[in-house]
Scaffold this motif. Structure first.
Motif, PDB file in Angstrom:
ATOM      1  N   LEU A  74       0.831  -1.200   0.000  1.00 31.01           N
ATOM      2  CA  LEU A  74       0.000   0.000   0.000  1.00 31.01           C
ATOM      3  C   LEU A  74       0.870   1.255   0.000  1.00 31.01           C
ATOM      4  O   LEU A  74       0.592   2.212  -0.735  1.00 31.01           O
ATOM      5  N   LEU A  75       1.930   1.261   0.817  1.00 34.57           N
ATOM      6  CA  LEU A  75       2.841   2.409   0.814  1.00 34.57           C
ATOM      7  C   LEU A  75       3.451   2.613  -0.564  1.00 34.57           C
ATOM      8  O   LEU A  75       3.589   3.747  -1.041  1.00 34.57           O
ATOM      9  N   GLY A  76       3.831   1.512  -1.210  1.00 35.64           N
ATOM     10  CA  GLY A  76       4.401   1.629  -2.546  1.00 35.64           C
ATOM     11  C   GLY A  76       3.397   2.187  -3.538  1.00 35.64           C
ATOM     12  O   GLY A  76       3.752   3.010  -4.391  1.00 35.64           O
ATOM     13  N   GLN A  77       2.138   1.762  -3.444  1.00 35.09           N
ATOM     14  CA  GLN A  77       1.120   2.275  -4.348  1.00 35.09           C
ATOM     15  C   GLN A  77       0.912   3.770  -4.148  1.00 35.09           C
ATOM     16  O   GLN A  77       0.785   4.530  -5.117  1.00 35.09           O
ATOM     17  N   ILE A  78       0.880   4.202  -2.888  1.00 32.46           N
ATOM     18  CA  ILE A  78       0.676   5.627  -2.619  1.00 32.46           C
ATOM     19  C   ILE A  78       1.849   6.445  -3.126  1.00 32.46           C
ATOM     20  O   ILE A  78       1.678   7.495  -3.779  1.00 32.46           O
ATOM     21  N   LEU A  79       3.062   5.979  -2.845  1.00 30.73           N
ATOM     22  CA  LEU A  79       4.237   6.697  -3.335  1.00 30.73           C
ATOM     23  C   LEU A  79       4.271   6.736  -4.857  1.00 30.73           C
ATOM     24  O   LEU A  79       4.592   7.765  -5.464  1.00 30.73           O
ATOM     25  N   GLY A  80       3.966   5.620  -5.484  1.00 31.54           N
ATOM     26  CA  GLY A  80       3.974   5.585  -6.940  1.00 31.54           C
ATOM     27  C   GLY A  80       2.927   6.504  -7.535  1.00 31.54           C
ATOM     28  O   GLY A  80       3.194   7.218  -8.514  1.00 31.54           O
ATOM     29  N   LEU A  81       1.713   6.502  -6.958  1.00 33.29           N
ATOM     30  CA  LEU A  81       0.647   7.358  -7.466  1.00 33.29           C
ATOM     31  C   LEU A  81       1.036   8.827  -7.372  1.00 33.29           C
ATOM     32  O   LEU A  81       0.918   9.585  -8.345  1.00 33.29           O
ATOM     33  N   PHE A  82       1.502   9.239  -6.192  1.00 33.62           N
ATOM     34  CA  PHE A  82       1.865  10.639  -6.030  1.00 33.62           C
ATOM     35  C   PHE A  82       3.118  10.982  -6.826  1.00 33.62           C
ATOM     36  O   PHE A  82       3.264  12.105  -7.309  1.00 33.62           O
ATOM     37  N   GLY A  83       4.029  10.027  -6.959  1.00 29.98           N
ATOM     38  CA  GLY A  83       5.216  10.283  -7.768  1.00 29.98           C
ATOM     39  C   GLY A  83       4.864  10.539  -9.220  1.00 29.98           C
ATOM     40  O   GLY A  83       5.383  11.479  -9.845  1.00 29.98           O
ATOM     41  N   LEU A  84       3.960   9.714  -9.772  1.00 31.43           N
ATOM     42  CA  LEU A  84       3.542   9.930 -11.164  1.00 31.43           C
ATOM     43  C   LEU A  84       2.765  11.231 -11.311  1.00 31.43           C
ATOM     44  O   LEU A  84       2.942  11.965 -12.297  1.00 31.43           O
ATOM     45  N   GLY A  85       1.899  11.519 -10.335  1.00 32.36           N
ATOM     46  CA  GLY A  85       1.172  12.791 -10.387  1.00 32.36           C
ATOM     47  C   GLY A  85       2.106  13.982 -10.320  1.00 32.36           C
ATOM     48  O   GLY A  85       1.937  14.974 -11.048  1.00 32.36           O
ATOM     49  N   ALA A  86       3.102  13.885  -9.437  1.00 26.40           N
ATOM     50  CA  ALA A  86       4.079  14.974  -9.338  1.00 26.40           C
ATOM     51  C   ALA A  86       4.895  15.094 -10.615  1.00 26.40           C
ATOM     52  O   ALA A  86       5.288  16.202 -11.012  1.00 26.40           O
ATOM     53  N   LEU A  87       5.173  13.966 -11.269  1.00 24.96           N
ATOM     54  CA  LEU A  87       5.924  14.010 -12.528  1.00 24.96           C
ATOM     55  C   LEU A  87       5.130  14.761 -13.596  1.00 24.96           C
ATOM     56  O   LEU A  87       5.680  15.603 -14.316  1.00 24.96           O
ATOM     57  N   VAL A  88       3.837  14.460 -13.714  1.00 27.20           N
ATOM     58  CA  VAL A  88       3.011  15.175 -14.689  1.00 27.20           C
ATOM     59  C   VAL A  88       2.948  16.661 -14.343  1.00 27.20           C
ATOM     60  O   VAL A  88       3.079  17.528 -15.225  1.00 27.20           O
ATOM     61  N   ALA A  89       2.772  16.963 -13.040  1.00 30.67           N
ATOM     62  CA  ALA A  89       2.714  18.368 -12.630  1.00 30.67           C
ATOM     63  C   ALA A  89       4.030  19.077 -12.919  1.00 30.67           C
ATOM     64  O   ALA A  89       4.042  20.238 -13.355  1.00 30.67           O
ATOM     65  N   ALA A  90       5.155  18.385 -12.674  1.00 31.69           N
ATOM     66  CA  ALA A  90       6.452  19.001 -12.953  1.00 31.69           C
ATOM     67  C   ALA A  90       6.636  19.241 -14.444  1.00 31.69           C
ATOM     68  O   ALA A  90       7.165  20.290 -14.860  1.00 31.69           O
TER      69      ALA A  90
END
Length: 764
Positions: A243-259
């Motif tokens: 679950l921690l990995g899923q949350i980190l991955g989700l926010f990481g991808l979202g942050a990548l798109v935002a960046a």
């Protein structure tokens, strides 16, 4: 080439802050994705390693002592078997800690399901009282080789010879007993249920359900006590880490798109502000391709610097992070694909940012060598009627003109609002995740945890005496007697937890997400995991087998069930007694008064009952395993705030540059520099306010859907999502608005006080 480098160096000196922000944003995105990958590997690899090395059994079947298990080895698809082994359920104590255990008798080292010794040694015929503990049980008991375990009823103590890893389901206090390997002579034959257990290793793991069905048919439903499979063990082992990995991955991808969008917007704004510089570059001989490469390589270099720094620091210092994050990085660094992942993720991030940068850089290459003259007329045209009437009502001109400036340049303003709204939306989702975790602790009764303690009495304790003992504690609010048994589902492919708690007059307060409480005869409420397993819904009738007897229940509600992956069906104790009149309570769910400390009350109850009479456990909270998520959320909020800051500075710069063309007209109608500054600040505030509104409108339902989807997939069920309080959301919006206006004030003030000659040059 030299001229290109000199111009890039000069541009870097002019925009150091922007370059730093882009480097830090890329750094945060890459770190998030690398940690997510490490957590995924950590969640899966240890269990798979233990299962492979121990030649783990795909199915474990607990059966009665009289069950004929010899025929299971000849079933189609069964490659080999482990056991059968005699077992006994009891409790052991060590250093003041108690735990329910299953003592399993074995003559030698098993070939299938072979425990992997982590410390100490295996069973020794010369030590008839020596045992080996499963590692999760050993941690709970704080026990190691050489320690002594005491058993209830004055039985002879056991000496720990070793600690071993096993791929079987792990010990969970109050839910699943721990595993103890012992010589057959050390298995108690009194004071507990004496069963046998056999493991089946299959030729094809995909045939697990069919193999379980065939095995139950051979043994007889009445002889089977419990069935566990390798899928259940793997899911429990992965648990919170996945679950921690899923949350980190989700926010990481979202942050990548935002960046990526932030970089694209920053380049677009800089191009509009440097049209003259680009024209000069072309006038001195730069080709469109060279101009494009200048912008592209410059920002790819920023992204590359952040990605390399993130990869290097994660590799060097990731293993030193506290808790499971550090453990996950350490395990991940030893996996075969570690090097490819360490280079692939940063490279992918750099390529993505390069791709988003390429379009804006290509537009820079298409700027004509001779800049087109710009008009000094306001781009937004005449004020609409409502705004003119607002001026007549003495609404401050700065607010009216700032609103006009924001929402009349629609394509550009909408793009700015969307870029700002994306990181703000992810921040709202992160706040909702934090609020949901906090609610598990602050209001557990609303999250399926009405009882704070689970109490089990020894076989000699009377129900009335136990209830009276519990009721005497001043911190105890209610006591719900009940039983919990394993039941075979239809098709006989798995076992579930069947609970009988409370009575129609005093029902157990289950947290319902759908339907109504189970108050009538044969009525029950079920968890999401059970509904998914049986492919039924609220309103269905289900048939299960308990001890060879059928039990038919009507599901009238869906409850939030954090335990046993939601594979729980609960009814009243009276309903189960209709099928078995001799049934007596074996456990008690205890609800405490507000403010009572569950651990203190558990210790007091154990002491007042006397040694060995009560087995009191604090109900485990699923949020306890997510404690590392709080630090992760804080880090993600920092990364997203940084990306939002880049977007905000880009928007402010664009607003200030656009105001230059209106500056002469505003001064001509008599506005002071302070009023002109207020117009730019108001325009920035309106943009941010619109972005916050979009973020709240999108982020709240998105977070609700994501959290409930995770609840459904884990078996807990939908209905656990909690949104931040209105006060927290108002504080979030106010902080974003005031921060943006404060950042816009200084550059707006400088622009409003420019000399007339500079203004004419900018306009002309």
């Amino acid at each position: 080439m030299r001229a290109t480098l000199r111009w890039a160096h000069s541009d870097l000196r002019t925009h150091r802050g922007e370059a730093l922000f882009l480097v830090l944003a890329t750094f945060g995105v890459v770190v998030s994705l690398l940690l997510a990958t490490a957590l995924f590997g950590y969640a899966t690899n240890p269990w798979e390693r233990v299962f492979t090395q121990s030649r783990g059994a795909h199915v474990w079947i607990h059966a009665g002592a009289s069950a004929r298990t010899a025929g299971l080895a000849g079933l189609d698809g069964v490659e080999s078997v482990a056991g059968p082994y005699p077992t006994a359920a009891t409790t052991v104590s060590s250093r003041g800690a108690r735990a329910s255990v299953e003592i399993r008798g074995t003559d030698g080292r098993p070939d299938v399901g072979r425990p992997l010794i982590a410390s100490g040694r295996w069973l020794d015929p010369a030590a008839p009282d020596g045992v080996v503990l499963e590692s999760s049980l050993a941690r709970a008991l704080l026990a190691g080789p050489g320690d002594v375990l005491t058993l209830p009823g004055g039985a002879r103590p056991l000496t720990v010879l070793g600690v071993a890893d096993s791929p079987e389901p792990r010990f969970r206090q109050g839910e699943r007993p721990g595993l103890v390997w012992a010589p057959p002579s050390a298995v108690p034959t009194t004071g507990g249920e004496h069963d046998q257990v056999i493991g089946l290793r299959l030729a094809d793991p995909a045939d697990t359900d069919y193999a379980v069905q065939r095995a139950v048919t051979v043994l007889g439903a009445g002889a089977v006590r419990e069935v566990s499979t390798w899928q259940q063990a793997r899911a429990e082992a992965q648990g919170d880490d996945r679950l921690l990995g899923q949350i980190l991955g989700l926010f990481g991808l979202g942050a990548l798109v935002a960046a990526g969008l932030a970089v694209h917007g920053a380049i677009g704004t800089r191009i509009r502000g440097h049209l003259r510089d680009i024209s000069v570059l072309k006038a001195i001989g730069f080709t469109p391709g060279q101009v494009t490469r200048v912008f592209l390589l410059q920002h790819v270099a920023y992204a590359l610097a952040g990605a390399v720094a993130a990869a290097a620091l994660t590799e060097a210092l990731g293993g030193r992070l506290p808790g499971r994050l550090g453990d996950a990085v350490g395990v991940w660094q030893g996996l075969p694909g570690h090097a490819a992942t360490l280079t692939g993720i940063p490279a992918g991030v750099v390529l993505f940012i390069g791709a988003t940068t390429g379009l804006a850089a290509w537009r820079a290459g298409r700027v004509p060598p001779v800049p087109l003259p710009r008009t000094a007329a306001p781009a937004g045209g005449r004020l609409p009627g409502p705004l003119r009437r607002a001026l007549g009502l003495r609404v401050p001109p700065a607010l009216v003109l700032g609103w006009h400036r924001t929402f009349t340049r629609r394509p550009r303003s909408l793009a700015t609002i969307v870029r700002l709204a994306l990181p703000l939306t992810l921040i709202v989702v992160a706040m909702s995740a934090w609020t949901t975790i906090e609610r598990f602790h602050s209001a557990p009764e609303r999250m399926g945890l009405a009882a704070a303690l689970t109490v089990r009495a020894d076989g000699g304790s009377a129900d009335a005496a136990t209830r009276a003992l519990l009721a005497r504690a001043p911190e105890v609010a209610d006591v719900y007697p009940g039983v919990e048994v394993a039941a075979l589902v239809p098709g006989q492919t798995a076992t579930i937890a069947l609970r009988g708690l409370g009575s129609p007059a005093d029902p157990y307060p289950s947290t319902l997400a759908e339907g109504r409480p189970a108050l009538g005869p044969d009525e029950a409420v079920a968890g999401q995991g059970l509904l998914d397993l049986l492919d039924v819904r609220v309103g269905s009738w289900v048939r299960m087998t308990v001890g060879g007897r059928p039990q038919i229940l009507h599901i009238v509600g869906r409850s939030i069930e954090p335990e046993n992956a939601g594979r729980v069906i609960s009814t009243t104790l009276d309903t189960l007694r209709e099928n078995d009149p001799e049934l007596r309570p074996t456990l008690y769910q205890v609800r405490l008064r507000d403010g009572a400390d569950p651990r203190h009350v558990a210790a007091a109850l154990s002491a007042s009952a006397g040694r060995g009479q009560l087995d009191v456990h604090v109900v485990s909270n699923p949020a306890d395993g997510l404690s590392p998520l709080r630090g992760v959320v804080v880090g993600l909020l920092g990364v997203l705030a940084l990306i939002g800051l880049v977007d905000l500075l880009t928007a402010i710069g664009g607003t200030v540059r656009e105001s230059e063309r209106d500056l002469l007209a505003l001064k001509a109608i008599g506005l002071s520099p302070r009023q002109i500054t207020a117009i730019t600040v108001a325009a920035t505030g309106c943009t941010v306010l619109a972005s916050v509104a979009v973020a709240l409108a999108a982020g709240l339902p998105l977070s609700h859907w994501l959290i409930d989807a995770q609840g459904r997939s884990s078996g807990i069920g939908a209905g656990i999502a909690q949104v931040p309080s209105p006060l927290a959301l108002a504080a979030f919006g106010t902080a974003a608005l005031l921060g943006a206006m404060a950042l816009a004030a200084l550059p707006a003030a400088r622009a409003s006080r420019r000399r007339l000659a500079d203004t004419l040059s900018a306009v002309g």
